[in-house]
Structures are given as C-alpha cells and as structure tokens.
Design a protein around this motif. Structure first.
Motif, PDB file in Angstrom:
ATOM      1  N   ALA A  62     -20.079  -9.876 -12.062  1.00 19.15           N
ATOM      2  CA  ALA A  62     -19.464  -8.607 -12.459  1.00 19.15           C
ATOM      3  C   ALA A  62     -20.463  -7.458 -12.311  1.00 19.15           C
ATOM      4  O   ALA A  62     -20.118  -6.369 -11.839  1.00 19.15           O
ATOM      5  CB  ALA A  62     -18.962  -8.694 -13.901  1.00 19.15           C
ATOM      6  N   GLN A  63     -21.707  -7.712 -12.685  1.00 19.08           N
ATOM      7  CA  GLN A  63     -22.748  -6.690 -12.562  1.00 19.08           C
ATOM      8  C   GLN A  63     -23.073  -6.402 -11.091  1.00 19.08           C
ATOM      9  O   GLN A  63     -23.558  -5.329 -10.759  1.00 19.08           O
ATOM     10  CB  GLN A  63     -24.010  -7.139 -13.307  1.00 19.08           C
ATOM     11  CG  GLN A  63     -23.793  -7.236 -14.823  1.00 19.08           C
ATOM     12  CD  GLN A  63     -25.061  -7.517 -15.624  1.00 19.08           C
ATOM     13  OE1 GLN A  63     -25.112  -7.225 -16.806  1.00 19.08           O
ATOM     14  NE2 GLN A  63     -26.075  -8.098 -14.999  1.00 19.08           N
ATOM     15  N   SER A  64     -22.813  -7.377 -10.245  1.00 19.55           N
ATOM     16  CA  SER A  64     -23.076  -7.227  -8.806  1.00 19.55           C
ATOM     17  C   SER A  64     -21.937  -6.515  -8.098  1.00 19.55           C
ATOM     18  O   SER A  64     -22.039  -6.204  -6.909  1.00 19.55           O
ATOM     19  CB  SER A  64     -23.267  -8.607  -8.179  1.00 19.55           C
ATOM     20  OG  SER A  64     -24.241  -9.334  -8.868  1.00 19.55           O
ATOM     21  N   GLU A 105     -29.403  -9.557  -9.105  1.00 13.05           N
ATOM     22  CA  GLU A 105     -30.115  -9.184  -7.865  1.00 13.05           C
ATOM     23  C   GLU A 105     -30.015 -10.287  -6.815  1.00 13.05           C
ATOM     24  O   GLU A 105     -30.069 -10.015  -5.617  1.00 13.05           O
ATOM     25  CB  GLU A 105     -31.584  -8.875  -8.181  1.00 13.05           C
ATOM     26  CG  GLU A 105     -31.737  -7.639  -9.071  1.00 13.05           C
ATOM     27  CD  GLU A 105     -33.161  -7.106  -9.122  1.00 13.05           C
ATOM     28  OE1 GLU A 105     -34.095  -7.872  -8.800  1.00 13.05           O
ATOM     29  OE2 GLU A 105     -33.326  -5.924  -9.488  1.00 13.05           O
ATOM     30  N   GLN A 106     -29.877 -11.538  -7.261  1.00  8.15           N
ATOM     31  CA  GLN A 106     -29.721 -12.616  -6.284  1.00  8.15           C
ATOM     32  C   GLN A 106     -28.337 -12.557  -5.632  1.00  8.15           C
ATOM     33  O   GLN A 106     -28.187 -12.822  -4.452  1.00  8.15           O
ATOM     34  CB  GLN A 106     -29.934 -13.969  -6.966  1.00  8.15           C
ATOM     35  CG  GLN A 106     -31.399 -14.186  -7.364  1.00  8.15           C
ATOM     36  CD  GLN A 106     -31.634 -15.504  -8.069  1.00  8.15           C
ATOM     37  OE1 GLN A 106     -30.807 -15.961  -8.842  1.00  8.15           O
ATOM     38  NE2 GLN A 106     -32.780 -16.112  -7.809  1.00  8.15           N
ATOM     39  N   GLU A 134     -41.577 -15.025  -8.521  1.00 11.70           N
ATOM     40  CA  GLU A 134     -41.516 -14.676  -7.093  1.00 11.70           C
ATOM     41  C   GLU A 134     -40.114 -14.239  -6.687  1.00 11.70           C
ATOM     42  O   GLU A 134     -39.952 -13.451  -5.744  1.00 11.70           O
ATOM     43  CB  GLU A 134     -41.975 -15.867  -6.248  1.00 11.70           C
ATOM     44  CG  GLU A 134     -43.448 -16.202  -6.475  1.00 11.70           C
ATOM     45  CD  GLU A 134     -44.018 -17.137  -5.418  1.00 11.70           C
ATOM     46  OE1 GLU A 134     -43.219 -17.822  -4.731  1.00 11.70           O
ATOM     47  OE2 GLU A 134     -45.258 -17.183  -5.265  1.00 11.70           O
ATOM     48  N   GLN A 135     -39.100 -14.753  -7.382  1.00 15.04           N
ATOM     49  CA  GLN A 135     -37.735 -14.314  -7.074  1.00 15.04           C
ATOM     50  C   GLN A 135     -37.509 -12.884  -7.546  1.00 15.04           C
ATOM     51  O   GLN A 135     -36.836 -12.103  -6.884  1.00 15.04           O
ATOM     52  CB  GLN A 135     -36.726 -15.265  -7.726  1.00 15.04           C
ATOM     53  CG  GLN A 135     -36.724 -16.637  -7.062  1.00 15.04           C
ATOM     54  CD  GLN A 135     -35.749 -17.611  -7.706  1.00 15.04           C
ATOM     55  OE1 GLN A 135     -35.555 -17.599  -8.912  1.00 15.04           O
ATOM     56  NE2 GLN A 135     -35.148 -18.470  -6.906  1.00 15.04           N
ATOM     57  N   ILE A 136     -38.076 -12.523  -8.684  1.00 16.65           N
ATOM     58  CA  ILE A 136     -37.927 -11.169  -9.214  1.00 16.65           C
ATOM     59  C   ILE A 136     -38.752 -10.180  -8.393  1.00 16.65           C
ATOM     60  O   ILE A 136     -38.328  -9.076  -8.106  1.00 16.65           O
ATOM     61  CB  ILE A 136     -38.357 -11.122 -10.700  1.00 16.65           C
ATOM     62  CG1 ILE A 136     -37.400 -11.971 -11.540  1.00 16.65           C
ATOM     63  CG2 ILE A 136     -38.408  -9.693 -11.218  1.00 16.65           C
ATOM     64  CD1 ILE A 136     -37.885 -12.252 -12.955  1.00 16.65           C
TER      65      ILE A 136
END
Lengths: 230, 230, 230, 230
Positions: free
Chosen positions: B103-105, A199-200, C199-201
């Motif tokens: 890869a997931q991104s 997600e980052q 907080e990042q999640i």
C-alpha cells in the motif's frame, strides 16, 4: 521508596523479549521519578529470564547510583543525560533488527504511510556517529548529547518525535512513562521493517503527502483527537 | 439483542493477533447484521489482551452509535460506508507488514501464482491516496468512497475481489461474514509476502497465464467447484 | 566420569532449537574437558525432541570415541581438530539461515555497527571452500584445518574472533565453554541478518569507524571493561 | 483395515502447521499402502485444528475413493498419478512462502551449499506451467504428468530428487513414507529461503563446486554413508 519505578522498570524490561525487540541482553528500559530526580534501570548484562525486581538499579540524573547492589546498564549515562535535559518519564534502548539496520545504514526512515504518521509527522531521524573526541571521551554520556544536538540542529521536538536512531549503533525511544517508551520502540521496529519492504517493492517510493501526514497525526494527537477512549 | 454479532466481532478481532496481522491496536474487525442495519465493531485503542465482548460497539450504516459505552474504532465510518453500499457481512482492517508495504508502494499486487488465483482472478488493487479535499473533510467516511470509486473505475466486483490496499495507508478485506473477512486479510498478507519474494527472485517475473488463473478460480468458486466439503 | 560435560553438551544442544538456530538435526554443540582431553558431542542424526543426556558421545581430541553407544555427529572430526590446536571449551555448528546464506555467498560479514563490535572488532571471516584434495580426503578433519589456516593467513586471533563461516557450508562458533559457543552462534546469526538488511537499505553502506569499533570492544572486553556484573 | 496409513496421514498433516509450512488449508499430505494399492489423504478444505483421523480419505492409485465420507483434497489426482508411476510412500504438497515464491518465479533453486547437497545433488527443479490443453482438461491429473515429464526430460531421478516446484503454483515433495515427504517439504522451504538470501548478499553467487556436492551427498546417502545412526 522507589518501588513504583522499580516495578515499572522491571515490567517494561520484561516486555522487550516478549515483543521480540532483544536478543540476549541487547536492550534496556528505564523509568524516571522526576520529582525525586532519579530513574530505575536494568542491571547490566543480566539475562531477562533471570531478572528480578530487586536487581533494578536506582540512578540520579547525573548518572550516580543511588540504590542497588548491581552495576546498572552500560548505557546508563545516555539515559541520565536525556532525563536531565528533557521532560520525559521512560527510555527504551534496543538493538532490534530492522531499526538497527537503518541505524547502521546511516539513513533516516522515510515516512511512507499512516502507520508512521499515526505516531510522528517526521522521518525517524538518524543521528550521525559521534566524532572521535566524543567517542574516546565519556562515550555513553556523549551519546545523550549527540542525540540532543541532532534534535536541535534539525528543529525536532522530542515531545513529538519520541524516537531516534544513533548512527552505526541502534535505536532509542522515549515517552511520558516506561510503557510508552517500550511502545515507541516497538512502533519504530515495525515502521522500520515496513519502510525497507516499501523500498524493495518500489525503489521510487515517495514520502506520503503532507495533508495525509497531518490528518493522521491530528486524529490521534491533535486538539480534537478521536483515537482511543477519553 | 445484538449478542450474536458482538460475539462474532469479538472472536474475529481476537484472531488478528493470533494470525500475526496486528501490532498493538493497529487493526479492527466488524460484523454486520444486515437485517437490523447495524454492525458490531471493536472499541478504539483497546489492547487485544484486554478486549471484552461487552466493549464491542454497535453502529448503524450511517456511522451512528446504537449501543455501547465505548468509542468505536476510528475507522468506523469507512466500515459504515462499505456496509451501506455493498452487500457484505464482515470487514477487517489491518496494518499487516507486507500488505501495508505494498500500500505504501502505491502498487497493485500482481497475480503471480495459484495461491492468489484460488482467491481472486485480478491483481489486488491499490486505490490511490485521496485528494486533499477528501482528506481534510470527513476522512474515514471518504476512505470508504475512495475504495468504492476505485472499484467502479476499474470495473472490479467487490463480490469477487474481497480486498483492497488503500494507498499510503493499509489493507481492508471483507466477506460474507466476519470470519471470511479475517481469512481474506490473512490471505492478502501471505500473497503480498510471496509477491515481493517472487520479484526479488526474478525481477522479470510475469503475471501467471489467464488459463491457469481461471482454472484455479473455477475449481474453488465456479459452478462446478470441487474444493472443500459440500 | 564425564557427566558434567555430558550434561552441559545436552543443555547446549537443546538451546539450538529454542534459539531458532536449527531445522531438524542441522547443527551440533560439543563441550570439552581439556584436562581429560575429551569432549562431549551430540549423536549424529538424533532429533532434538528425542535427544537424551546418555546419548551424548565422548570423543578424544583425535576424534576417537571414548564412551557412548551412539555414532557421534558427522562433524566430530572438525570439533576434534579445533580442540586439539586451540585452547577453547565449547564449539557450536549450525546451518542458521542468515549465517549460512553469507557462507554460501563466500563473503565476510562486514562490521556495520556496535552489535557486531560488542563481540569482535573484525569482519566475521569466511574461509574459502576447500581444494579438491582436502574434500576427497578426510573431509571433516580437513574442515578444521581449513578454518585454522584461514585464521593464520589473515592474522586472526581465535580468542577474539570466536566465529567463522566455512564457504559453501555454514557457520562454526566457539568459546570458553559450551554456552559461550551457543551464544556466539546466535550473535553471528543476528549480526548476519542485520548486515544483509543494512546493505539492502543502503547499498553504499560502509564499515563503521575504527574508533567506535574499538570503544565498543573495550567497554565489553578491554582491561577496564564495564559491561555486565563483576 | 487402513488404520495405519490413516494414522500416519493424520500425524503428517498435523506437522504442516507445526513446521510453519501452511496457512489455513493450503497443503496436504498423503501416505500410501503400496501393497493394497491405496493411499490416505487429507479431506479437502478441513482446517488443521478441526482435522480428525476418521476424516482421512482412502483413495486408489487411479484417484477413486475407496473409503471415507469426506471429499478428498482437490490435489488428490496429482498424488494418485505419482503413486501409480513412482515407487514412493508419501507425498506432501504445500504453499510454503519461499518455495512458492521460487515456483512463481519459474526458476530452479540453485545448489549453493551443503544444506542443499546433504539432500540432493541437483538444483531443485521447477516444472513449467502446463500448456492450456492440460489446464483445461483433467487439471490435477495432468499436474502429475507435468511433474513426471519434467523429470524425464531433464534426466532427473525421483529417488534422488524428492522434490519439485510446479511453475506458477507451489512445491511438491515425496519420500519413502509420509514423514520423509514432510521432512523434504521443510528442507525445500529452508533451502529456498537460504538461496534467495544468498543471491541478495551476492548477486554473482555461483553454484557450489561439484566435488563438494558429491562429498556431502555421499556422506549421507552413499555406499559408505556415515550420517545418523545405523
């Protein structure tokens, strides 16, 4: 009489620091003997470097101590409830960094890739924090029901989804024996880390496609599985 | 008869946990003997701490087992396809954390600095997840073609770009021999980590300039390379 | 005469590199003998791999050297002030990565989960950087008062909240003895890491509910605590 | 004749993997004998686990090899330029993860806390990537001038600011001897990590106040410094 499960419980607990899944005593593993209706669990608050096999406590599925001079893990009743209602042989509880962060975020871990799909086809579920009456009541006992209720309400099968996040708390994982539960706890931590990184890298990242999820699950767990040795 | 490649395959596989590129059995290395038309690969699902040289499996470039009592890695057919069509001597597949997250991104890893340019002049490519007919069909075999198609469609040279991300899955790296493929897998992981950090520090970070990319590539790989010993 | 606290101070200081809480000499632990009104502290700037028990310095609660040939830690006066005013037996100061980053961010660490609540019921407080007159004056001495003032102004109890971030600087932790202060420093670092990840999640992550905070605190520290052995 | 600097260069190079500052051969340390006008530097591309003292190469301040059978590090001319113009005794170059990410981001590392101020009072400077004529020309030689030009244009003193990021490339650090340069390279990496974490925790984080910067610098480096032993 219980030496087999005590030995396995000891060995599994010692894997937690080796796999970097615990700081100090923030975790515990139990191993069940389902025929005898008991499980072996880590004593509460004993540092891993001092832990010995004969300190492992034997408890029945109602949470009563059967054998052992030490007080069992404070999470013992959660283990007992799961053993009583689910046909499983081992349970691992940790406060591993990434898994716990997802639990604190109150979010399921999305299934982003094959590392996840090799182990389960669903997002890793996050059960909501308990309502106050459950917290104030028999807390660890109710934690077991909070997990089971979440599985029931979301049509999840504990035989396929062998792990859960308890919201505001931390992960639990289980399996056919103690080693499998530790393995699942380590998989959860790695998948949790990769999901945050994903997600980052791409805030719009999507769950992987169903066909690929099913392929990876089937090749490891399906009727014609071809992963590992026979 | 195949002891040289079995020994190298064993040694290379043992480097994966040492370089922190695998959890449990989530990876494998193969080493080819191109004259004999075979490669040596890790047996499926065997933990690294239990792996022995004589468990290494010998497979031909069509994926048929030539020697060995164990079932080869579930990714064997992907290795076979790449060996059959590309003149390479070793392949490494991992689920390393940062590489897998890219890869997931579903994103190529941008070339942000000289660490990357010392090894390749292009972004590290991410092949799209396969279409459903490929997934449902001969999955691991098609994974090899998915990689090769991506290189062809994007005019990438497998002799220069010795690594790829398979979308929703994980990295593959290769090279003239097994050790070079493991080296490339480790470079990919480090470059993947640095690239994420770079975007976190500066969301507007740009690919490095072409002149600098070419300089770093040339000093290590050009006609007048002056990195390393002769 | 002071060998007991010198030995404990030595052992506690050696835990800092083992627990990955320090780079080089960026940290120190002291251990008090409250009856004698002195504490044992690490000598300034001595690398951990060269540290010896007889280099530990004995200092009184006003910061005067009582015994020892070495210059004590440059943070000695901060330790002295806290010992003089608070009934504590050990203090640990580190520049651990996550704790220090929160201190540099000038933010309290929110209480997001049970790992935190098992140790304190409040956010981990961040004291503001000192006003210039305090900085220019007796800096390390004033650091102690900056910490105490922050606790007083925010109605915090140093017996419950055994840790603090000093803004733009780094963490301090304390406890009934040296080992407890090191334990608290390690807990702070892990909680600091998990809070950032949380907080990042989920950027909208909320503090956990009060009933759950109180339950976890009580089971470990309340009148009927049932964590650990008796 | 050069055994002292060869031994120190060997020891310092071996610290890089120990301090987790390098992957494979992505780094090098040199140590100068300023009276003799030479420095000892790592041979190019030799893995650390195979490095031996007698492989260390002796080079003069114009970059000419004086002694040694091996080709020196490809970055040798950068070292030579800095030794020729600056009164320093050791230089360390790494591609450490966080430092390199800041270099790739083309940003100075802001001074957020005392860990940074204990070592320098300025942001860690990032020199721009070189103009094309410098890149195409004598690249590593020009890298030295790119660093020196950046210091001159920004009124930085290499005696105080003993480290720099080269944009799109990686960090260089130096000091009075080899060990101090390695120490500075490790400090840079830790400060780089903390600075990113600080901005992640608080995107509005500000540089620390000047009075506190000066206090921490002075207590370690000022006329009345009181850090460490005399």
């Amino acid at each position: 009489m219980y030496s087999a499960i005590k030995e396995e419980a000891y060995a599994c607990n010692m894997l937690l620091p080796k796999l970097n899944l615990v700081l100090f005593t923030f975790g515990n593993v139990s191993v069940a003997d389902r025929e005898k209706g008991v499980f072996a669990i880590k004593p509460s608050g004993v540092p891993y470097e001092e832990l010995k096999v004969d300190q492992i406590v034997i408890v029945d599925f109602d949470g009563n101590i059967v054998e052992g001079k030490f007080r069992p893990s404070s999470d013992t009743k959660t283990h007992a409830v799961l053993y009583k209602h689910w046909d499983i042989g081992g349970i691992t509880h940790t406060h591993s960094s990434y898994g716990t962060a997802w639990a604190q975020s109150l979010r399921d871990i999305p299934i982003f890739g094959t590392t996840h799909a090799d182990h389960l086809t669903k997002d890793i579920p996050c059960a909501a924090p308990m309502k106050d009456d459950r917290i104030i009541g028999n807390y660890e006992y109710e934690t077991g029901f909070q997990i089971m209720d979440h599985f029931q309400e979301n049509n999840l099968d504990y035989k396929e989804v062998e792990m859960v996040l308890v919201g505001s708390h931390a992960p639990f994982a289980w399996g056919k024996d103690g080693h499998k539960s530790v393995y699942n706890a380590a998989v959860l931590e790695e998948v949790a880390k990769m999901a945050l990184l994903t997600e980052q890298i791409n805030p719009q990242a999507q769950r992987m496609k169903e066909s690929l999820i099913n392929k990876h699950w089937d090749r490891k767990h399906g009727a014609e599985a071809y992963y590992g040795q026979q």
